[in-house]
Design a protein around this motif. Structure first.
Motif, PDB file in Angstrom:
ATOM      1  N   ASP A   1      44.749  48.545  33.441  1.00 59.99           N
ATOM      2  CA  ASP A   1      43.576  49.405  33.430  1.00 59.99           C
ATOM      3  C   ASP A   1      43.223  49.811  34.855  1.00 59.99           C
ATOM      4  OD1 ASP A   1      41.296  50.757  32.753  1.00 59.99           O
ATOM      5  OD2 ASP A   1      40.306  49.054  31.796  1.00 59.99           O
ATOM      6  N   LYS A   2      42.873  51.061  35.054  1.00 64.13           N
ATOM      7  CA  LYS A   2      42.494  51.551  36.393  1.00 64.13           C
ATOM      8  C   LYS A   2      41.102  51.085  36.786  1.00 64.13           C
ATOM      9  CE  LYS A   2      46.177  54.132  37.063  1.00 64.13           C
ATOM     10  NZ  LYS A   2      47.202  53.701  37.950  1.00 64.13           N
ATOM     11  N   LYS A   3      40.278  50.714  35.813  1.00 57.97           N
ATOM     12  CA  LYS A   3      38.936  50.202  36.085  1.00 57.97           C
ATOM     13  C   LYS A   3      39.019  48.695  36.299  1.00 57.97           C
ATOM     14  CE  LYS A   3      36.060  53.690  35.437  1.00 57.97           C
ATOM     15  NZ  LYS A   3      35.297  54.232  36.522  1.00 57.97           N
ATOM     16  N   ILE A   4      38.451  48.238  37.397  1.00 51.51           N
ATOM     17  CA  ILE A   4      38.500  46.823  37.744  1.00 51.51           C
ATOM     18  C   ILE A   4      37.078  46.343  37.994  1.00 51.51           C
ATOM     19  CG2 ILE A   4      39.301  45.141  39.457  1.00 51.51           C
ATOM     20  CD1 ILE A   4      41.704  47.012  39.942  1.00 51.51           C
ATOM     21  N   LEU A   5      36.725  45.218  37.415  1.00 54.13           N
ATOM     22  CA  LEU A   5      35.412  44.619  37.633  1.00 54.13           C
ATOM     23  C   LEU A   5      35.508  43.651  38.806  1.00 54.13           C
ATOM     24  CD1 LEU A   5      32.488  44.246  36.686  1.00 54.13           C
ATOM     25  CD2 LEU A   5      33.318  42.420  35.186  1.00 54.13           C
ATOM     26  N   CYS A   6      34.734  43.894  39.859  1.00 55.13           N
ATOM     27  CA  CYS A   6      34.690  43.019  41.038  1.00 55.13           C
ATOM     28  C   CYS A   6      33.514  42.069  40.891  1.00 55.13           C
ATOM     29  CB  CYS A   6      34.510  43.832  42.315  1.00 55.13           C
ATOM     30  SG  CYS A   6      35.868  44.907  42.707  1.00 55.13           S
ATOM     31  N   ILE A   7      33.788  40.779  40.996  1.00 58.34           N
ATOM     32  CA  ILE A   7      32.748  39.769  40.837  1.00 58.34           C
ATOM     33  C   ILE A   7      32.749  38.875  42.070  1.00 58.34           C
ATOM     34  CG2 ILE A   7      31.893  37.856  39.423  1.00 58.34           C
ATOM     35  CD1 ILE A   7      33.667  39.099  37.118  1.00 58.34           C
ATOM     36  N   GLY A   8      31.624  38.826  42.766  1.00 54.82           N
ATOM     37  CA  GLY A   8      31.491  37.954  43.922  1.00 54.82           C
ATOM     38  C   GLY A   8      31.454  36.502  43.492  1.00 54.82           C
ATOM     39  N   ALA A   9      32.154  35.651  44.240  1.00 54.18           N
ATOM     40  CA  ALA A   9      32.245  34.230  43.889  1.00 54.18           C
ATOM     41  C   ALA A   9      32.074  33.376  45.151  1.00 54.18           C
ATOM     42  CB  ALA A   9      33.564  33.940  43.199  1.00 54.18           C
ATOM     43  N   LYS A  10      30.898  33.438  45.761  1.00 52.21           N
ATOM     44  CA  LYS A  10      30.511  32.694  46.956  1.00 52.21           C
ATOM     45  C   LYS A  10      31.284  33.125  48.194  1.00 52.21           C
ATOM     46  CE  LYS A  10      29.278  28.166  48.653  1.00 52.21           C
ATOM     47  NZ  LYS A  10      29.329  26.753  48.449  1.00 52.21           N
ATOM     48  N   ASP A  11      32.529  32.677  48.373  1.00 52.06           N
ATOM     49  CA  ASP A  11      33.300  33.049  49.564  1.00 52.06           C
ATOM     50  C   ASP A  11      34.593  33.775  49.199  1.00 52.06           C
ATOM     51  OD1 ASP A  11      34.624  30.930  48.450  1.00 52.06           O
ATOM     52  OD2 ASP A  11      34.749  29.755  50.282  1.00 52.06           O
ATOM     53  N   SER A  12      34.649  34.262  47.964  1.00 49.66           N
ATOM     54  CA  SER A  12      35.845  34.959  47.490  1.00 49.66           C
ATOM     55  C   SER A  12      35.432  36.031  46.484  1.00 49.66           C
ATOM     56  CB  SER A  12      36.818  33.961  46.867  1.00 49.66           C
ATOM     57  OG  SER A  12      36.164  33.223  45.863  1.00 49.66           O
ATOM     58  N   LEU A  13      36.420  36.754  46.008  1.00 49.77           N
ATOM     59  CA  LEU A  13      36.169  37.856  45.092  1.00 49.77           C
ATOM     60  C   LEU A  13      37.130  37.753  43.917  1.00 49.77           C
ATOM     61  CD1 LEU A  13      34.577  40.582  44.821  1.00 49.77           C
ATOM     62  CD2 LEU A  13      36.549  41.666  45.896  1.00 49.77           C
ATOM     63  N   ILE A  14      36.595  37.929  42.729  1.00 46.14           N
ATOM     64  CA  ILE A  14      37.424  37.948  41.528  1.00 46.14           C
ATOM     65  C   ILE A  14      37.534  39.401  41.068  1.00 46.14           C
ATOM     66  CG2 ILE A  14      37.520  37.300  39.082  1.00 46.14           C
ATOM     67  CD1 ILE A  14      36.111  34.668  39.925  1.00 46.14           C
ATOM     68  N   LEU A  15      38.754  39.844  40.863  1.00 43.86           N
ATOM     69  CA  LEU A  15      39.014  41.182  40.349  1.00 43.86           C
ATOM     70  C   LEU A  15      39.442  41.006  38.900  1.00 43.86           C
ATOM     71  CD1 LEU A  15      41.007  42.711  43.352  1.00 43.86           C
ATOM     72  CD2 LEU A  15      38.541  42.745  42.924  1.00 43.86           C
ATOM     73  N   ASP A  16      38.527  41.250  37.984  1.00 44.96           N
ATOM     74  CA  ASP A  16      38.762  41.028  36.566  1.00 44.96           C
ATOM     75  C   ASP A  16      39.509  42.215  35.986  1.00 44.96           C
ATOM     76  OD1 ASP A  16      38.758  40.118  34.004  1.00 44.96           O
ATOM     77  OD2 ASP A  16      36.598  40.249  33.717  1.00 44.96           O
ATOM     78  N   THR A  17      40.746  41.998  35.633  1.00 43.28           N
ATOM     79  CA  THR A  17      41.595  43.057  35.104  1.00 43.28           C
ATOM     80  C   THR A  17      42.674  42.440  34.242  1.00 43.28           C
ATOM     81  OG1 THR A  17      42.978  44.934  35.716  1.00 43.28           O
ATOM     82  CG2 THR A  17      43.125  43.023  37.122  1.00 43.28           C
ATOM     83  N   LYS A  18      43.321  43.255  33.501  1.00 45.93           N
ATOM     84  CA  LYS A  18      44.463  42.781  32.726  1.00 45.93           C
ATOM     85  C   LYS A  18      45.720  43.080  33.535  1.00 45.93           C
ATOM     86  CE  LYS A  18      42.131  41.439  29.199  1.00 45.93           C
ATOM     87  NZ  LYS A  18      41.820  40.039  29.108  1.00 45.93           N
ATOM     88  N   ILE A  19      46.555  42.084  33.707  1.00 48.19           N
ATOM     89  CA  ILE A  19      47.761  42.228  34.511  1.00 48.19           C
ATOM     90  C   ILE A  19      48.967  42.065  33.596  1.00 48.19           C
ATOM     91  CG2 ILE A  19      49.069  41.275  36.453  1.00 48.19           C
ATOM     92  CD1 ILE A  19      46.324  40.220  37.462  1.00 48.19           C
TER      93      ILE A  19
END
Length: 126
Positions: free
Chosen positions: A106-124
Motif C-alpha cells: 500500500d502506498k499509504k503508510i501510518l507513522c506512529i511515534g514510539a518514544k525514541d523510534s518510529l513504527i511505519l505500519d504497512t503491509k510488506i
C-alpha cells in the motif's frame, strides 16, 4: 536530530514513485540523520543505530557476565546477524526516507511515534 525529543504522534504519509516518504515533524528528523530501517513482518521499525548497538552491548554484557552455554552463544550470534541485515538510510534534504528495496503493498503508510523510534505500519510482501 531524529529522536532528539520523545517521538509521539501519528499521521499517514504516502510513498512516492521513488519509494520515499516524508518523515513527520514529530520525529525531529534532520537532513543527514542516519537511521536503521528494520523489516518486521507487518511493519517497519525506524531508529537510530545507537539504539540497536546499546541493545546488543547490554546483551553481550549480560551473557558475558554469566557463563555462556552453547545456546546463548548462538542466540547472541543470531542477534548480530539480525543487526547486519538492517537497512541503513540517510535522511535527505527534504526530510525524506528512502524505503527502496522493500516491497510495500500500500502506498499509504501510518507513522506512529514510539518514544525514541518510529513504527511505519504497512503491509510488506515477502
Amino acid at each position: 536530530m531524529f529522536g532528539e525529543g520523545n517521538i509521539y504522534g501519528q499521521t499517514s504519509v504516502t510513498l512516492d514513485t521513488k519509494e520515499r516518504i516524508v518523515l513527520p515533524t514529530f520525529t525531529y528528523a534532520e537532513p543527514k540523520d542516519e537511521l536503521l530501517v528494520i523489516n518486521k513482518e507487518d511493519y517497519l521499525y525506524v531508529c537510530k543505530e545507537e539504539k540497536i548497538e546499546n541493545i546488543i552491548n547490554n546483551l553481550e554484557q549480560k551473557y558475558i557476565s554469566s557463563n555462556l552455554d552453547e545456546k546463548k552463544q548462538i542466540e547472541l550470534e543470531l542477534l548480530k546477524i539480525y543487526r547486519a541485515i538492517l537497512k541503513k538510510v540517510e535522511v535527505d534534504k527534504q526530510r525524506r526516507l528512502n524505503l527502496g528495496g522493500i516491497e510495500i503493498q500500500d502506498k499509504k503508510i501510518l507513522c506512529i511515534g514510539a518514544k525514541d523510534s518510529l513504527i511505519l505500519d504497512t503491509k510488506i510482501r515477502n
